[in-house]
Motif scaffolding. Structure first.
Motif, short mmCIF file in Angstrom:
data_model
loop_
_atom_site.label_atom_id
_atom_site.label_comp_id
_atom_site.label_asym_id
_atom_site.label_seq_id
_atom_site.Cartn_x
_atom_site.Cartn_y
_atom_site.Cartn_z
N VAL A 278 0.87 -1.19 0.00
CA VAL A 278 0.00 0.00 0.00
C VAL A 278 0.90 1.23 0.00
O VAL A 278 1.67 1.44 0.93
N GLN A 279 0.81 2.03 -1.05
CA GLN A 279 1.69 3.19 -1.21
C GLN A 279 1.10 4.47 -0.65
O GLN A 279 1.83 5.42 -0.37
N SER A 280 -0.23 4.53 -0.49
CA SER A 280 -0.82 5.78 -0.03
C SER A 280 -2.13 5.51 0.69
O SER A 280 -2.77 4.48 0.48
N MET A 281 -2.51 6.46 1.55
CA MET A 281 -3.80 6.43 2.23
C MET A 281 -4.40 7.83 2.21
O MET A 281 -3.66 8.83 2.19
N PHE A 282 -5.72 7.90 2.26
CA PHE A 282 -6.43 9.17 2.17
C PHE A 282 -6.96 9.60 3.53
O PHE A 282 -7.36 8.77 4.35
N ARG A 283 -6.97 10.90 3.75
CA ARG A 283 -7.61 11.51 4.92
C ARG A 283 -8.27 12.83 4.49
O ARG A 283 -8.04 13.33 3.39
N VAL A 284 -9.05 13.40 5.40
CA VAL A 284 -9.63 14.72 5.21
C VAL A 284 -9.21 15.60 6.38
O VAL A 284 -9.33 15.17 7.55
N ALA A 285 -8.72 16.78 6.12
CA ALA A 285 -8.31 17.68 7.19
C ALA A 285 -9.54 18.10 8.00
O ALA A 285 -10.47 18.70 7.46
N ALA A 286 -9.53 17.80 9.29
CA ALA A 286 -10.66 18.13 10.16
C ALA A 286 -10.56 19.55 10.69
O ALA A 286 -11.53 20.10 11.22
N THR A 287 -9.39 20.16 10.53
CA THR A 287 -9.15 21.52 10.96
C THR A 287 -7.99 22.07 10.15
O THR A 287 -7.30 21.32 9.45
N SER A 290 -0.88 22.72 10.12
CA SER A 290 0.39 23.07 9.49
C SER A 290 1.32 21.88 9.47
O SER A 290 1.52 21.20 10.49
N LEU A 291 1.88 21.61 8.28
CA LEU A 291 2.88 20.55 8.11
C LEU A 291 4.01 21.07 7.25
O LEU A 291 3.77 21.60 6.16
N SER A 292 5.23 20.94 7.75
CA SER A 292 6.44 21.35 6.99
C SER A 292 6.28 22.72 6.37
O SER A 292 6.65 22.95 5.21
N GLY A 293 5.72 23.65 7.12
CA GLY A 293 5.63 25.03 6.67
C GLY A 293 4.44 25.35 5.79
O GLY A 293 4.25 26.50 5.39
N GLU A 294 3.60 24.35 5.46
CA GLU A 294 2.40 24.58 4.65
C GLU A 294 1.15 24.42 5.52
O GLU A 294 1.11 23.55 6.41
N THR A 295 0.15 25.24 5.25
CA THR A 295 -1.12 25.13 5.98
C THR A 295 -2.15 24.42 5.12
O THR A 295 -2.50 24.89 4.04
N ILE A 296 -2.60 23.28 5.60
CA ILE A 296 -3.64 22.51 4.91
C ILE A 296 -4.98 22.95 5.48
O ILE A 296 -5.22 22.84 6.68
N PRO A 297 -5.89 23.47 4.65
CA PRO A 297 -7.15 24.02 5.18
C PRO A 297 -8.15 22.93 5.56
O PRO A 297 -8.12 21.82 5.02
N ARG A 298 -8.99 23.26 6.48
CA ARG A 298 -10.06 22.35 6.92
C ARG A 298 -10.91 21.91 5.73
O ARG A 298 -11.27 22.69 4.87
N GLY A 299 -11.20 20.62 5.67
CA GLY A 299 -12.03 20.07 4.60
C GLY A 299 -11.24 19.59 3.39
O GLY A 299 -11.81 18.96 2.50
N ALA A 300 -9.94 19.88 3.35
CA ALA A 300 -9.13 19.47 2.19
C ALA A 300 -8.82 17.97 2.25
O ALA A 300 -8.65 17.39 3.32
N ARG A 301 -8.75 17.34 1.08
CA ARG A 301 -8.34 15.95 1.00
C ARG A 301 -6.82 15.87 1.07
O ARG A 301 -6.12 16.69 0.48
N VAL A 302 -6.35 14.84 1.77
CA VAL A 302 -4.92 14.68 2.00
C VAL A 302 -4.52 13.26 1.62
O VAL A 302 -5.18 12.29 2.00
N VAL A 303 -3.42 13.15 0.87
CA VAL A 303 -2.85 11.85 0.52
C VAL A 303 -1.54 11.69 1.29
O VAL A 303 -0.62 12.48 1.11
N ALA A 304 -1.49 10.68 2.14
CA ALA A 304 -0.26 10.36 2.88
C ALA A 304 0.49 9.29 2.10
O ALA A 304 0.03 8.16 1.98
N TRP A 305 1.67 9.64 1.59
CA TRP A 305 2.43 8.74 0.73
C TRP A 305 3.31 7.82 1.58
O TRP A 305 4.47 8.13 1.89
N ILE A 306 2.77 6.68 1.93
CA ILE A 306 3.46 5.68 2.73
C ILE A 306 4.73 5.21 2.03
O ILE A 306 5.78 5.02 2.66
N GLY A 307 4.64 5.00 0.72
CA GLY A 307 5.80 4.54 -0.03
C GLY A 307 6.96 5.51 0.05
O GLY A 307 8.13 5.10 0.07
N SER A 308 6.67 6.80 0.12
CA SER A 308 7.72 7.80 0.27
C SER A 308 8.26 7.82 1.69
O SER A 308 9.48 7.87 1.91
N ALA A 309 7.38 7.75 2.67
CA ALA A 309 7.80 7.77 4.08
C ALA A 309 8.76 6.62 4.38
O ALA A 309 9.73 6.77 5.11
#
Length: 394
Positions: A278-287, A290-309
């Motif tokens: 499994v290379q990636s998983m999906f989430r939705v920002a609940a609020t 901030s990650l690595s200097g970027e602000t992900i807005p509430r309600g945005a879809r997020v892809v966590a790249w497990i293969g990269s991690a």
């Protein structure tokens, strides 16, 4: 240019140089073509997977708690407190002892599949071994008749291919897919049968699970059956296939494992890190977060790249090398936190028994080099469609 690369690199068997470039230059990247945020560094991916207060698994919002379709009602698509209730109930039926009890049957199936191909000196690891083993194991767990197992694989492939390259996962489109509808109808009928006449199978145990008067509802049992079929099938198939792909690239690893079979569990963990099924998983920002200097807005879809991690150099020294001596335990192949894969022990057990039998039977294995490897058409699942090999009997 980055958006184009993100859409095309997942078609490649080796996306890891791209992942590395993203970790270095765009560790948290908004893709305007897909309208989602992509997270590449280990620490950020781990946070997305484990911080359920900031990154929700509920793609329909609060209404997911009362969802009327299996995927939204399953553990993978719920947050606490409902997720905890569902997991506790399912764990009653899917216990470590129940998984361990499958070992004799898995060994028998492994020998049956290998007996068919051993006289020929060749096989397709995926078609002849990696696919039929988990499908049969899961079908037998659920109490599915042997005659119906072929369509199980068809349903599983159809679901996985829906998360294809360059596309977002749309839950409405997903649940309205014909394969999902067929699969749900099939399991619904089975659940009704077990409700009226329980048997010695997983569905009956799921229906009987009880914590302080709390039971799984019909739609929740259905959701777990669908989840187990798709996730359990695809993960194990590609764990076995990816292991053989790694071992044929490094013949010395095969020789060492034959001499020291006690290293096999460690080798499986390195396969999980190096080529995670499994290379990636999906989430939705609940609020806003901030990650690595970027602000992900509430309600945005997020892809966590497990293969990269799993290839992050800050976590794994010489990360681009398959290392049999690497200390296991930190990879994210089965997720992290409350959503850590409930089926991980079963996948590890099937892979260990399958690979141990291959190592015992065959003194050497080689990939058929004139057959071009083709990656599965999915941005979530990582593996090859076909892996022909030749072998020398030991």
């Amino acid at each position: 240019m980055l958006a184009v690369s993100l859409n095309t690199v997942q078609r490649e068997l080796d996306p890891f140089p791209f992942y590395r470039a993203m970790r270095e230059t765009n560790p948290v990247y908004f893709d305007p073509s897909r309208r989602n945020w992509n997270v590449f560094r280990y620490e950020d991916v781990q946070q997305v997977l484990s911080d359920f207060k900031s990154f929700s698994s509920q793609f329909r919002g609060e209404s997911d708690a009362n969802a009327d379709e299996p995927f939204s009602a399953s553990m993978i698509s719920t947050d606490p407190p409902r997720h905890r209730q569902l997991r506790n109930l399912v764990t009653q039926a899917f216990t470590p002892n129940a998984v361990d009890a499958l070992a004799p049957r898995i060994k028998t199936l492994v020998q049956e599949y290998l007996d068919r191909v051993t006289p020929t000196g060749q096989m397709d690891v995926i078609r002849d071994f990696g696919e039929p083993l988990p499908v049969t194991v899961i079908a037998e767990m659920l109490g599915v008749p042997a005659a119906d197992r072929e369509q199980f694989k068809r349903w599983s492939d159809a679901v996985v291919s829906m998360a294809s390259f360059g596309e977002n996962v749309d839950i409405e489109q997903f649940t309205g897919n014909s394969a999902v509808l067929e699969m749900s109808a099939y399991f619904f009928e089975m659940i009704e049968q077990r409700t009226n006449a329980p048997q010695d199978d997983l569905i009956s145990r799921l229906l009987a699970a009880n914590i302080e008067g709390e039971h799984l509802g019909l739609i929740e049992v259905l959701g777990f059956c669908v989840l187990l079929l798709v996730a359990g099938n695809e993960t194990t198939t590609n764990l076995i296939g990816n292991a053989l792909l790694c071992f044929t690239e490094q013949p010395e690893v095969w020789s060492r494992l034959r001499q020291h079979p006690e290293l096999l569990p460690q080798a499986i963990e390195e396969v999980l890190r190096y080529r995670a099924p499994v290379q990636s998983m999906f989430r939705v920002a609940a609020t806003d977060v901030s990650l690595s200097g970027e602000t992900i807005p509430r309600g945005a879809r997020v892809v966590a790249w497990i293969g990269s991690a799993n290839h992050d150099e800050k976590q794994f020294a010489d990360a681009e090398r398959f290392d049999l001596e690497r200390a296991p335990g930190r990879h994210l192949a089965f997720g992290h936190g409350i959503h850590y894969c409930l089926g991980a022990p079963l996948a590890r057990l099937e892979a260990r028994l399958a690979l141990a039998a291959l190592l015992e039977r065959f003194s050497s294995v080689e990939r058929v080099l004139d057959v071009e490897l083709e990656r599965l058409p999915s941005m979530i699942v990582y593996g090859v469609k076909s892996l022909p090999i030749t072998f020398t009997r030991g």
